[in-house]
Design a protein around this motif. Structure first.
Motif, PDB file in Angstrom:
ATOM      1  N   GLN A  44      -4.395 -22.352  34.447  1.00  0.00           N
ATOM      2  CA  GLN A  44      -3.552 -21.162  34.500  1.00  0.00           C
ATOM      3  C   GLN A  44      -2.502 -21.282  33.394  1.00  0.00           C
ATOM      4  O   GLN A  44      -1.432 -21.845  33.598  1.00  0.00           O
ATOM      5  N   GLU A  45      -2.824 -20.744  32.241  1.00  0.00           N
ATOM      6  CA  GLU A  45      -1.953 -20.904  31.068  1.00  0.00           C
ATOM      7  C   GLU A  45      -0.570 -20.275  31.244  1.00  0.00           C
ATOM      8  O   GLU A  45       0.379 -20.699  30.614  1.00  0.00           O
ATOM      9  N   ASN A  46      -0.445 -19.279  32.093  1.00  0.00           N
ATOM     10  CA  ASN A  46       0.846 -18.604  32.274  1.00  0.00           C
ATOM     11  C   ASN A  46       1.738 -19.260  33.312  1.00  0.00           C
ATOM     12  O   ASN A  46       2.841 -18.774  33.573  1.00  0.00           O
ATOM     13  N   GLU A  47       1.297 -20.366  33.903  1.00  0.00           N
ATOM     14  CA  GLU A  47       2.120 -21.063  34.890  1.00  0.00           C
ATOM     15  C   GLU A  47       3.379 -21.597  34.215  1.00  0.00           C
ATOM     16  O   GLU A  47       3.317 -22.301  33.204  1.00  0.00           O
ATOM     17  N   GLU A  48       4.537 -21.247  34.764  1.00  0.00           N
ATOM     18  CA  GLU A  48       5.802 -21.701  34.191  1.00  0.00           C
ATOM     19  C   GLU A  48       5.998 -23.194  34.436  1.00  0.00           C
ATOM     20  O   GLU A  48       5.606 -23.724  35.473  1.00  0.00           O
ATOM     21  N   LEU A  49       6.615 -23.849  33.471  1.00  0.00           N
ATOM     22  CA  LEU A  49       6.931 -25.269  33.607  1.00  0.00           C
ATOM     23  C   LEU A  49       8.049 -25.456  34.621  1.00  0.00           C
ATOM     24  O   LEU A  49       8.961 -24.631  34.701  1.00  0.00           O
ATOM     25  N   GLY A  60       0.391 -23.151  29.070  1.00  0.00           N
ATOM     26  CA  GLY A  60      -0.317 -22.788  27.843  1.00  0.00           C
ATOM     27  C   GLY A  60       0.459 -23.149  26.589  1.00  0.00           C
ATOM     28  O   GLY A  60      -0.126 -23.574  25.594  1.00  0.00           O
ATOM     29  N   ASP A  61       1.776 -22.970  26.627  1.00  0.00           N
ATOM     30  CA  ASP A  61       2.624 -23.315  25.478  1.00  0.00           C
ATOM     31  C   ASP A  61       2.514 -24.797  25.133  1.00  0.00           C
ATOM     32  O   ASP A  61       2.317 -25.160  23.973  1.00  0.00           O
ATOM     33  N   VAL A  62       2.654 -25.662  26.142  1.00  0.00           N
ATOM     34  CA  VAL A  62       2.621 -27.105  25.861  1.00  0.00           C
ATOM     35  C   VAL A  62       1.227 -27.560  25.460  1.00  0.00           C
ATOM     36  O   VAL A  62       1.090 -28.462  24.631  1.00  0.00           O
ATOM     37  N   HIS A  63       0.202 -26.936  26.008  1.00  0.00           N
ATOM     38  CA  HIS A  63      -1.163 -27.294  25.628  1.00  0.00           C
ATOM     39  C   HIS A  63      -1.394 -26.949  24.154  1.00  0.00           C
ATOM     40  O   HIS A  63      -1.942 -27.751  23.402  1.00  0.00           O
ATOM     41  N   ALA A  64      -0.970 -25.773  23.739  1.00  0.00           N
ATOM     42  CA  ALA A  64      -1.132 -25.345  22.344  1.00  0.00           C
ATOM     43  C   ALA A  64      -0.389 -26.267  21.383  1.00  0.00           C
ATOM     44  O   ALA A  64      -0.853 -26.520  20.273  1.00  0.00           O
ATOM     45  N   GLU A  65       0.749 -26.781  21.806  1.00  0.00           N
ATOM     46  CA  GLU A  65       1.569 -27.661  20.967  1.00  0.00           C
ATOM     47  C   GLU A  65       1.157 -29.121  21.070  1.00  0.00           C
ATOM     48  O   GLU A  65       1.594 -29.946  20.280  1.00  0.00           O
ATOM     49  N   GLY A  66       0.365 -29.470  22.097  1.00  0.00           N
ATOM     50  CA  GLY A  66      -0.032 -30.865  22.297  1.00  0.00           C
ATOM     51  C   GLY A  66       1.105 -31.756  22.729  1.00  0.00           C
ATOM     52  O   GLY A  66       1.106 -32.954  22.466  1.00  0.00           O
ATOM     53  N   MET A  67       2.080 -31.173  23.409  1.00  0.00           N
ATOM     54  CA  MET A  67       3.278 -31.902  23.820  1.00  0.00           C
ATOM     55  C   MET A  67       3.119 -32.504  25.211  1.00  0.00           C
ATOM     56  O   MET A  67       2.350 -32.004  26.022  1.00  0.00           O
ATOM     57  N   SER A  68       3.878 -33.551  25.487  1.00  0.00           N
ATOM     58  CA  SER A  68       3.940 -34.098  26.836  1.00  0.00           C
ATOM     59  C   SER A  68       5.032 -33.353  27.600  1.00  0.00           C
ATOM     60  O   SER A  68       5.959 -32.797  27.007  1.00  0.00           O
ATOM     61  N   ILE A  69       4.892 -33.347  28.943  1.00  0.00           N
ATOM     62  CA  ILE A  69       5.863 -32.658  29.788  1.00  0.00           C
ATOM     63  C   ILE A  69       6.222 -33.538  30.980  1.00  0.00           C
ATOM     64  O   ILE A  69       5.516 -34.479  31.311  1.00  0.00           O
ATOM     65  N   ALA A  70       7.334 -33.194  31.620  1.00  0.00           N
ATOM     66  CA  ALA A  70       7.725 -33.821  32.882  1.00  0.00           C
ATOM     67  C   ALA A  70       7.180 -32.938  33.993  1.00  0.00           C
ATOM     68  O   ALA A  70       7.366 -31.725  33.985  1.00  0.00           O
ATOM     69  N   TRP A  71       6.480 -33.549  34.960  1.00  0.00           N
ATOM     70  CA  TRP A  71       5.876 -32.816  36.068  1.00  0.00           C
ATOM     71  C   TRP A  71       6.227 -33.520  37.361  1.00  0.00           C
ATOM     72  O   TRP A  71       6.210 -34.746  37.409  1.00  0.00           O
ATOM     73  N   PRO A  72       6.574 -32.766  38.406  1.00  0.00           N
ATOM     74  CA  PRO A  72       6.955 -33.408  39.671  1.00  0.00           C
ATOM     75  C   PRO A  72       5.863 -34.337  40.191  1.00  0.00           C
ATOM     76  O   PRO A  72       4.695 -33.940  40.285  1.00  0.00           O
ATOM     77  N   SER A  73       6.232 -35.550  40.524  1.00  0.00           N
ATOM     78  CA  SER A  73       5.277 -36.536  41.014  1.00  0.00           C
ATOM     79  C   SER A  73       4.571 -36.059  42.275  1.00  0.00           C
ATOM     80  O   SER A  73       3.395 -36.322  42.488  1.00  0.00           O
ATOM     81  N   ILE A  74       5.269 -35.337  43.111  1.00  0.00           N
ATOM     82  CA  ILE A  74       4.712 -34.858  44.370  1.00  0.00           C
ATOM     83  C   ILE A  74       3.576 -33.870  44.146  1.00  0.00           C
ATOM     84  O   ILE A  74       2.742 -33.649  45.026  1.00  0.00           O
ATOM     85  N   CYS A  75       3.484 -33.283  42.973  1.00  0.00           N
ATOM     86  CA  CYS A  75       2.466 -32.261  42.674  1.00  0.00           C
ATOM     87  C   CYS A  75       1.233 -32.815  41.991  1.00  0.00           C
ATOM     88  O   CYS A  75       0.373 -32.056  41.558  1.00  0.00           O
ATOM     89  N   LEU A  76       1.115 -34.112  41.875  1.00  0.00           N
ATOM     90  CA  LEU A  76      -0.047 -34.705  41.215  1.00  0.00           C
ATOM     91  C   LEU A  76      -1.119 -35.068  42.229  1.00  0.00           C
ATOM     92  O   LEU A  76      -0.835 -35.654  43.261  1.00  0.00           O
ATOM     93  N   ASP A  77      -2.351 -34.722  41.923  1.00  0.00           N
ATOM     94  CA  ASP A  77      -3.500 -35.151  42.726  1.00  0.00           C
ATOM     95  C   ASP A  77      -4.072 -36.405  42.091  1.00  0.00           C
ATOM     96  O   ASP A  77      -4.193 -36.482  40.876  1.00  0.00           O
ATOM     97  N   ALA A  78      -4.414 -37.339  42.898  1.00  0.00           N
ATOM     98  CA  ALA A  78      -4.990 -38.591  42.382  1.00  0.00           C
ATOM     99  C   ALA A  78      -6.456 -38.426  42.068  1.00  0.00           C
ATOM    100  O   ALA A  78      -7.125 -37.578  42.532  1.00  0.00           O
TER     101      ALA A  78
END
Length: 78
Positions: A44-49, A60-78
């Protein structure tokens, strides 16, 4: 990865880079509740950071730029 908590919808596939709270993303330490990731395949490219950065507001913005981001740990699936 999943969207903003408590939503559990998948929004991207990403690679885990670090959980070190002193690791920086966009010049800001990620802290204890975030992990550093890089977006490999946005579903979902339009999902806000959760923590927007100067030139990137969506998955979508960070994917296009190839940048790393901070993402809440609780939202990660193993």
């Amino acid at each position: 990865m999943t969207a903003k908590y408590p939503n559990k919808e998948h929004v991207t596939y990403a690679t885990f880079l670090s959980s070190n709270p002193r690791e920086k993303v966009g010049g800001v330490e990620i802290g204890n509740q975030f992990t550093k990731v890089v977006v490999n395949h946005p579903l979902q490219e339009n999902e806000e950071l959760v923590r927007p950065m100067k030139h990137c507001q969506t998955i979508g913005d960070v994917h296009a730029e190839g940048m790393s981001i901070a993402w809440p740990s609780i939202c990660l699936d193993a």
